[in-house]
Design a protein around this motif. Structure first.
Motif, short mmCIF file in Angstrom:
data_model
loop_
_atom_site.label_atom_id
_atom_site.label_comp_id
_atom_site.label_asym_id
_atom_site.label_seq_id
_atom_site.Cartn_x
_atom_site.Cartn_y
_atom_site.Cartn_z
N GLY A 10 0.83 -1.20 0.00
CA GLY A 10 0.00 0.00 0.00
C GLY A 10 0.86 1.24 0.00
N SER A 11 0.41 2.26 -0.75
CA SER A 11 1.25 3.46 -0.89
C SER A 11 0.50 4.72 -0.54
N GLY A 12 -0.36 4.65 0.49
CA GLY A 12 -0.91 5.88 1.03
C GLY A 12 0.19 6.66 1.74
N PRO A 13 -0.13 7.82 2.30
CA PRO A 13 0.91 8.63 2.95
C PRO A 13 1.66 7.89 4.05
N ASN A 14 0.96 7.05 4.82
CA ASN A 14 1.64 6.31 5.87
C ASN A 14 2.59 5.26 5.29
N GLY A 15 2.13 4.56 4.26
CA GLY A 15 3.00 3.58 3.63
C GLY A 15 4.24 4.22 3.03
N LEU A 16 4.05 5.38 2.39
CA LEU A 16 5.19 6.08 1.81
C LEU A 16 6.12 6.63 2.89
N ALA A 17 5.53 7.10 4.01
CA ALA A 17 6.37 7.57 5.11
C ALA A 17 7.23 6.44 5.66
N ALA A 18 6.63 5.25 5.79
CA ALA A 18 7.40 4.09 6.25
C ALA A 18 8.50 3.74 5.27
N ASP A 36 -3.28 2.10 -10.02
CA ASP A 36 -2.33 2.43 -11.08
C ASP A 36 -1.47 3.63 -10.76
N ARG A 37 -1.72 4.27 -9.60
CA ARG A 37 -0.91 5.40 -9.16
C ARG A 37 -0.72 5.30 -7.65
N PRO A 38 0.43 5.74 -7.14
CA PRO A 38 0.61 5.72 -5.69
C PRO A 38 -0.17 6.84 -5.03
N GLY A 39 -0.35 6.70 -3.71
CA GLY A 39 -0.96 7.79 -2.95
C GLY A 39 -2.22 7.43 -2.21
N GLY A 40 -2.91 6.36 -2.61
CA GLY A 40 -4.18 6.05 -1.96
C GLY A 40 -5.16 7.19 -2.13
N ALA A 41 -5.75 7.65 -1.02
CA ALA A 41 -6.69 8.77 -1.10
C ALA A 41 -5.99 10.12 -1.17
N ALA A 42 -4.67 10.16 -0.99
CA ALA A 42 -3.93 11.42 -1.04
C ALA A 42 -3.51 11.71 -2.48
N ARG A 43 -4.51 11.86 -3.32
CA ARG A 43 -4.29 12.16 -4.73
C ARG A 43 -5.20 13.30 -5.15
N THR A 44 -4.81 13.97 -6.22
CA THR A 44 -5.58 15.10 -6.75
C THR A 44 -5.81 14.86 -8.24
N GLU A 45 -7.08 14.85 -8.65
CA GLU A 45 -7.41 14.51 -10.03
C GLU A 45 -8.56 15.38 -10.53
N ARG A 239 -0.24 -3.65 -8.59
CA ARG A 239 0.20 -4.90 -7.94
C ARG A 239 -0.62 -5.15 -6.67
N PRO A 240 -1.90 -5.47 -6.80
CA PRO A 240 -2.65 -5.82 -5.59
C PRO A 240 -2.08 -7.09 -4.97
N VAL A 241 -2.06 -7.14 -3.66
CA VAL A 241 -1.52 -8.29 -2.94
C VAL A 241 -2.67 -9.01 -2.25
#
Length: 480
Positions: A10-18, A36-45, A239-241
């Protein structure tokens, strides 16, 4: 390709911080993201019309500049922020509004006879806001680094989280101002968790303000991704796990996921008593979200509301509490609480010239399929007559839609787990180190302490735990 030392799912802000923390410590880090993009809900579209940029998750970031992780990371040096003069506004249907200015004295002056009581409630914590952030953005079951500050804050929480929460107030405005913030937890009120989260947000609103990242919250994700890649980390999207067998061998697995997803993927790595405990972890109520593209600013009855980015719509303290009680009972309120963000009032990059974006959500029973567009629009219209006339386009998502889009937000639960007293003390387990679940397995999402919000603390603290237990690294890496 090398075998990673540590894998983040997972690549939400917490995952990326880790991931950033581990990569900065010299580990080989791999991040796997199902989207298809990192960020989880922390994205702007662009979810409505071309040129209108909307945040998929939160649009305003009250804890971003107060977060110990982001201070270490130097976020303000990487992403420009705008901090409005008013942290949040609270309009009423009679055309008046009350405002939480960054200046505490100015706020108190606008509260009439309740101004001194408001200052006594939050002032001591505002003056020690950095220390407050340190213990509110950490596990509850740990001795706080500043016990006197923590005790004073705790007394304020008890004051506003107990049934006698109205005893200090004389008028309408001060309690409504606080209740709008407490309602961020999507919980019945009064309650200790709602008061704790609401007062923590209010303190930062008066100490540092509630900032907006220029260009949208996705800019924070971009900064984290850039730092990770610069220090040798890798991200694989799409890459869903679904099973541990899909993962490369690694000494540490950090899950930036919900508890149910963790159990589905890694359950067999966890001791049976722990699995039984985690199965009792519950999602909270959901949200229904609407993105609006606007032809003009929102026509608030009180024009000062245009100067705020965050607006709480819902009426008096009693009316908001009644709406939240309806949601907790599985009902859709007739007159709901609505959280509104109007970032384009301070950030012109978010919409074409002269146009605006509006971000709004209301609380709904978990998994509700109700289209929230009319519910939210009607609520705004009551305090901004003519709002419908400035709407160019809208994109609505039910609670069920949000849960389907992001499985970590089960049933539309934006907090990835109910912010109840039990799950405040045990998020997800009752431990001073609640991220460490088993040998090599960690939870680093909003479902772990300190909970929801764009602060990165869950990921940072989980990574620090993994560095100590799995790699013997006790000195935290430099993050700037």
């Amino acid at each position: 390709m090398s075998t990673p030392d540590l894998v983040v799912i997972g690549s939400g802000p917490n995952g990326l911080a880790a991931a950033v923390t581990a990569a900065r410590a010299g580990l080989d880090v791999l991040v796997l993201e199902g989207a298809d993009r990192p960020g989880g809900a922390a994205r702007t579209e662009e979810t409505t019309l071309p040129g209108f940029r909307h945040d998929l998750g939160a649009a305003v970031q009250p804890m971003a500049l107060a977060s110990p992780f982001f201070r270490r990371f130097g976020l303000e040096e990487r992403v420009p922020f705008i901090t409005p003069e008013i942290s949040w506004s609270h309009p009423f249907e009679d055309g008046t509004a009350v405002h939480a200015w960054r200046d505490l004295d100015r706020t108190a002056a606008g509260l009439g006879a309740d101004g001194p009581a408001y200052s006594r409630l939050v002032g001591p914590s505002v003056r020690r806001a950095r220390e407050v952030a340190r213990f509110t953005l950490g596990p509850v079951l740990r001795v706080p680094p500043h016990p006197v500050v923590a005790a004073r804050f705790g007394l304020s929480v008890l004051d506003q989280g107990a049934p006698g929460w109205n005893r200090r107030w004389l008028g309408r405005d001060a309690p409504a101002l606080l209740t709008g913030v407490m309602a961020h937890t999507v919980r019945p009120m009064p309650s200790i968790p709602s008061a704790a989260a609401g007062l923590a947000l209010a303190v930062q609103g008066h100490a540092v303000g509630w900032p907006v990242p220029v260009g949208g919250t996705g800019a924070v994700t971009d900064a984290l991704v850039a730092d990770l890649l610069a220090h040798g980390g890798r991200i694989e999207t799409g890459r869903p796990v679904r099973d541990l067998a899909e993962l490369p061998p690694a000494r540490a697995l950090l899950f930036d996921t919900s508890v149910p997803v963790l159990l589905d993927v890694a359950g067999r790595r966890l001791p049976a008593p722990l699995r039984a405990w985690l199965r009792t972890f519950r999602h909270g109520a959901g949200i229904g979200k609407v993105d609006y593209a606007l032809d003009a600013p929102v026509p608030w009855l009180d024009p000062t509301v245009r100067r705020a980015v965050t607006v709480h719509v819902g009426g008096t303290r009693a009316q908001i509490a009644a709406a939240e009680a309806d949601v907790a009972a599985g009902r859709v309120p007739d007159r709901p609480y609505v959280l509104v963000a109007q970032p384009s009032t301070v950030d012109p990059t978010r919409a074409p010239a002269g146009k605006h974006v509006l971000w709004a959500y209301t609380h709904l029973p978990n998994g509700s399929t109700l289209d929230p567009a009319e519910l939210v629009t009607s609520a705004i219209e009551r305090v901004a007559p003519g709002f419908r006339d400035v709407v160019l386009a809208a994109n609505a998502q039910s609670a069920a839609d949000i849960g389907a889009w992001n499985p970590n937000l089960g049933g539309g639960d934006l907090a990835a787990g109910a912010v109840s007293l039990r799950q405040l003390l045990a998020r997800p387990v009752p431990s001073p180190e609640p991220w460490h679940l088993a040998n090599g397995v960690y939870l680093c999402s909003a479902a772990a302490a300190p909970g929801p919000g764009l602060h990165g603390q869950g990921g940072y603290l989980a990574a620090r735990s993994a560095l100590r237990h799995e790699f013997g690294i006790r000195t935290p890496p430099r993050l700037r």
